[in-house]
Design a protein around this motif. Structure first.
Motif, PDB file in Angstrom:
ATOM      1  N   HIS A   1       0.834  -1.202   0.000  1.00  0.00           N
ATOM      2  CA  HIS A   1       0.000   0.000   0.000  1.00  0.00           C
ATOM      3  C   HIS A   1       0.870   1.252   0.000  1.00  0.00           C
ATOM      4  O   HIS A   1       0.590   2.211  -0.726  1.00  0.00           O
ATOM      5  CB  HIS A   1      -0.939   0.019   1.208  1.00  0.00           C
ATOM      6  N   ALA A   2       1.920   1.252   0.828  1.00  0.00           N
ATOM      7  CA  ALA A   2       2.799   2.425   0.930  1.00  0.00           C
ATOM      8  C   ALA A   2       4.140   2.000   1.484  1.00  0.00           C
ATOM      9  O   ALA A   2       4.274   0.913   2.058  1.00  0.00           O
ATOM     10  CB  ALA A   2       2.165   3.480   1.828  1.00  0.00           C
ATOM     11  N   LEU A   3       5.121   2.870   1.329  1.00  0.00           N
ATOM     12  CA  LEU A   3       6.437   2.651   1.917  1.00  0.00           C
ATOM     13  C   LEU A   3       6.667   3.700   2.992  1.00  0.00           C
ATOM     14  O   LEU A   3       6.247   4.848   2.842  1.00  0.00           O
ATOM     15  CB  LEU A   3       7.538   2.758   0.866  1.00  0.00           C
ATOM     16  N   GLY A   4       7.331   3.291   4.058  1.00  0.00           N
ATOM     17  CA  GLY A   4       7.672   4.192   5.145  1.00  0.00           C
ATOM     18  C   GLY A   4       6.863   3.903   6.384  1.00  0.00           C
ATOM     19  O   GLY A   4       5.769   3.332   6.320  1.00  0.00           O
ATOM     20  N   GLY A   5       7.436   4.271   7.530  1.00  0.00           N
ATOM     21  CA  GLY A   5       6.727   4.177   8.798  1.00  0.00           C
ATOM     22  C   GLY A   5       5.741   5.328   8.912  1.00  0.00           C
ATOM     23  O   GLY A   5       5.606   6.151   8.007  1.00  0.00           O
ATOM     24  N   GLY A   6       5.066   5.436  10.031  1.00  0.00           N
ATOM     25  CA  GLY A   6       4.043   6.458  10.215  1.00  0.00           C
ATOM     26  C   GLY A   6       4.549   7.869  10.026  1.00  0.00           C
ATOM     27  O   GLY A   6       3.936   8.685   9.335  1.00  0.00           O
ATOM     28  N   THR A   7       5.672   8.199  10.637  1.00  0.00           N
ATOM     29  CA  THR A   7       6.214   9.552  10.540  1.00  0.00           C
ATOM     30  C   THR A   7       6.642   9.879   9.119  1.00  0.00           C
ATOM     31  O   THR A   7       6.348  10.961   8.597  1.00  0.00           O
ATOM     32  CB  THR A   7       7.417   9.721  11.490  1.00  0.00           C
ATOM     33  N   ALA A   8       7.327   8.945   8.470  1.00  0.00           N
ATOM     34  CA  ALA A   8       7.784   9.186   7.099  1.00  0.00           C
ATOM     35  C   ALA A   8       6.601   9.383   6.154  1.00  0.00           C
ATOM     36  O   ALA A   8       6.643  10.244   5.266  1.00  0.00           O
ATOM     37  CB  ALA A   8       8.648   8.023   6.616  1.00  0.00           C
TER      38      ALA A   8
ATOM     39  N   GLU B   1      31.302  -1.281  -3.086  1.00  0.00           N
ATOM     40  CA  GLU B   1      31.817  -1.275  -4.455  1.00  0.00           C
ATOM     41  C   GLU B   1      31.184  -2.358  -5.322  1.00  0.00           C
ATOM     42  O   GLU B   1      31.042  -2.191  -6.521  1.00  0.00           O
ATOM     43  CB  GLU B   1      33.332  -1.456  -4.442  1.00  0.00           C
ATOM     44  N   ARG B   2      30.809  -3.481  -4.704  1.00  0.00           N
ATOM     45  CA  ARG B   2      30.251  -4.590  -5.470  1.00  0.00           C
ATOM     46  C   ARG B   2      28.911  -5.096  -4.943  1.00  0.00           C
ATOM     47  O   ARG B   2      28.272  -5.894  -5.606  1.00  0.00           O
ATOM     48  CB  ARG B   2      31.246  -5.757  -5.487  1.00  0.00           C
ATOM     49  N   GLN B   3      28.516  -4.651  -3.761  1.00  0.00           N
ATOM     50  CA  GLN B   3      27.308  -5.182  -3.142  1.00  0.00           C
ATOM     51  C   GLN B   3      26.446  -4.070  -2.563  1.00  0.00           C
ATOM     52  O   GLN B   3      26.927  -2.974  -2.297  1.00  0.00           O
ATOM     53  CB  GLN B   3      27.681  -6.158  -2.013  1.00  0.00           C
ATOM     54  N   ALA B   4      25.185  -4.427  -2.343  1.00  0.00           N
ATOM     55  CA  ALA B   4      24.244  -3.502  -1.712  1.00  0.00           C
ATOM     56  C   ALA B   4      23.321  -4.287  -0.791  1.00  0.00           C
ATOM     57  O   ALA B   4      22.996  -5.445  -1.060  1.00  0.00           O
ATOM     58  CB  ALA B   4      23.422  -2.766  -2.760  1.00  0.00           C
ATOM     59  N   ALA B   5      22.918  -3.651   0.296  1.00  0.00           N
ATOM     60  CA  ALA B   5      21.916  -4.201   1.209  1.00  0.00           C
ATOM     61  C   ALA B   5      20.779  -3.195   1.298  1.00  0.00           C
ATOM     62  O   ALA B   5      21.012  -1.984   1.287  1.00  0.00           O
ATOM     63  CB  ALA B   5      22.523  -4.450   2.586  1.00  0.00           C
ATOM     64  N   VAL B   6      19.546  -3.697   1.369  1.00  0.00           N
ATOM     65  CA  VAL B   6      18.367  -2.838   1.326  1.00  0.00           C
ATOM     66  C   VAL B   6      17.476  -3.137   2.530  1.00  0.00           C
ATOM     67  O   VAL B   6      17.222  -4.300   2.846  1.00  0.00           O
ATOM     68  CB  VAL B   6      17.562  -3.073   0.023  1.00  0.00           C
ATOM     69  N   ASP B   7      16.995  -2.079   3.192  1.00  0.00           N
ATOM     70  CA  ASP B   7      16.009  -2.189   4.269  1.00  0.00           C
ATOM     71  C   ASP B   7      14.777  -1.416   3.834  1.00  0.00           C
ATOM     72  O   ASP B   7      14.876  -0.259   3.400  1.00  0.00           O
ATOM     73  CB  ASP B   7      16.552  -1.593   5.574  1.00  0.00           C
ATOM     74  N   LEU B   8      13.599  -2.053   3.961  1.00  0.00           N
ATOM     75  CA  LEU B   8      12.342  -1.444   3.543  1.00  0.00           C
ATOM     76  C   LEU B   8      11.353  -1.409   4.691  1.00  0.00           C
ATOM     77  O   LEU B   8      11.225  -2.391   5.430  1.00  0.00           O
ATOM     78  CB  LEU B   8      11.712  -2.247   2.396  1.00  0.00           C
ATOM     79  N   ASP B   9      10.646  -0.292   4.829  1.00  0.00           N
ATOM     80  CA  ASP B   9       9.528  -0.166   5.761  1.00  0.00           C
ATOM     81  C   ASP B   9       8.278  -0.046   4.905  1.00  0.00           C
ATOM     82  O   ASP B   9       8.191   0.865   4.072  1.00  0.00           O
ATOM     83  CB  ASP B   9       9.686   1.090   6.628  1.00  0.00           C
ATOM     84  N   ILE B  10       7.310  -0.955   5.117  1.00  0.00           N
ATOM     85  CA  ILE B  10       6.130  -0.964   4.251  1.00  0.00           C
ATOM     86  C   ILE B  10       4.833  -0.979   5.050  1.00  0.00           C
ATOM     87  O   ILE B  10       4.812  -1.290   6.240  1.00  0.00           O
ATOM     88  CB  ILE B  10       6.130  -2.167   3.286  1.00  0.00           C
ATOM     89  N   VAL B  11       3.754  -0.664   4.353  1.00  0.00           N
ATOM     90  CA  VAL B  11       2.398  -0.880   4.813  1.00  0.00           C
ATOM     91  C   VAL B  11       1.773  -1.836   3.806  1.00  0.00           C
ATOM     92  O   VAL B  11       1.788  -1.577   2.605  1.00  0.00           O
ATOM     93  CB  VAL B  11       1.594   0.441   4.877  1.00  0.00           C
TER      94      VAL B  11
END
Length: 139
Positions: free
Chosen positions: A38-45, A72-82
Motif C-alpha cells: 500500500h505504501a512505503l515508510g513508517g508512520g512519521t515518514a 563497491e560490489r554489493q548492496a543491502a536494502v532495508d524497507l519499511d512498508i504498509v
C-alpha cells in the motif's frame, strides 16, 4: 600495469560509482510495483511525505521508507512498508525481495546481499480515503 577487473563496475577503462540515492530509488520503485504494497515508510515518514506532496510542484519521494548500504560490489536494502489487508505477508515479502533484487542487480550490476522488510501496518480500505464531494474552501 593493467588494472584488475573486480566486477561489472570496474574495468581497465575506469570505475563506476553508484550513489546510495540511486539504489534507494530503484528499490523503492521496485517495491511499490508489487501488488499488496500500500505504501512505503513508517508512520512519521508517510505523514511527512503526505505534507510534502501537498506543496505545489513537489514530487513523490521514491526512496521514502528505503534505507540502503552500498559498497563497491554489493548492496543491502532495508524497507519499511504498509501492506494491503488480506494479502499474505510472507508471500508479499518474497515478492518484494524478488522484485527489488532483480531490479537493483539488473540496473546497477551490484549484488544485493539482503533485503530486510519491516511491515509497520496493514491498510484496510474502509472508504475513508475517498475524495470528498465538498466544495473546496478556497480557490
Amino acid at each position: 600495469m593493467a588494472t584488475r577487473t573486480t566486477g561489472p563496475l570496474v574495468s581497465e577503462q575506469g570505475r563506476t560509482a553508484i550513489a546510495d540515492t540511486v539504489v534507494s530509488k530503484i528499490a523503492g520503485i521496485a517495491a511499490r510495483d508489487v501488488n499488496g504494497v500500500h505504501a512505503l515508510g513508517g508512520g512519521t515518514a508517510r505523514a511527512v511525505g503526505a505534507l510534502r506532496e501537498r506543496i505545489p510542484g513537489s514530487r513523490t519521494n521514491l526512496s521514502q521508507g528505503v534505507t540502503v548500504e552500498v559498497g563497491e560490489r554489493q548492496a543491502a536494502v532495508d524497507l519499511d512498508i504498509v501492506a494491503e489487508y488480506g494479502v499474505s505477508i510472507a508471500d508479499l515479502a518474497a515478492g518484494i525481495r524478488r522484485n527489488v533484487i532483480d531490479s537493483v542487480e539488473r540496473m546497477t550490476g551490484l549484488e544485493v546481499t539482503e533485503v530486510n522488510i519491516v511491515v509497520h501496518d496493514v491498510f484496510v480500505d474502509d472508504g475513508s480515503e475517498e475524495p470528498s464531494d465538498e466544495a473546496p474552501r478556497v480557490e
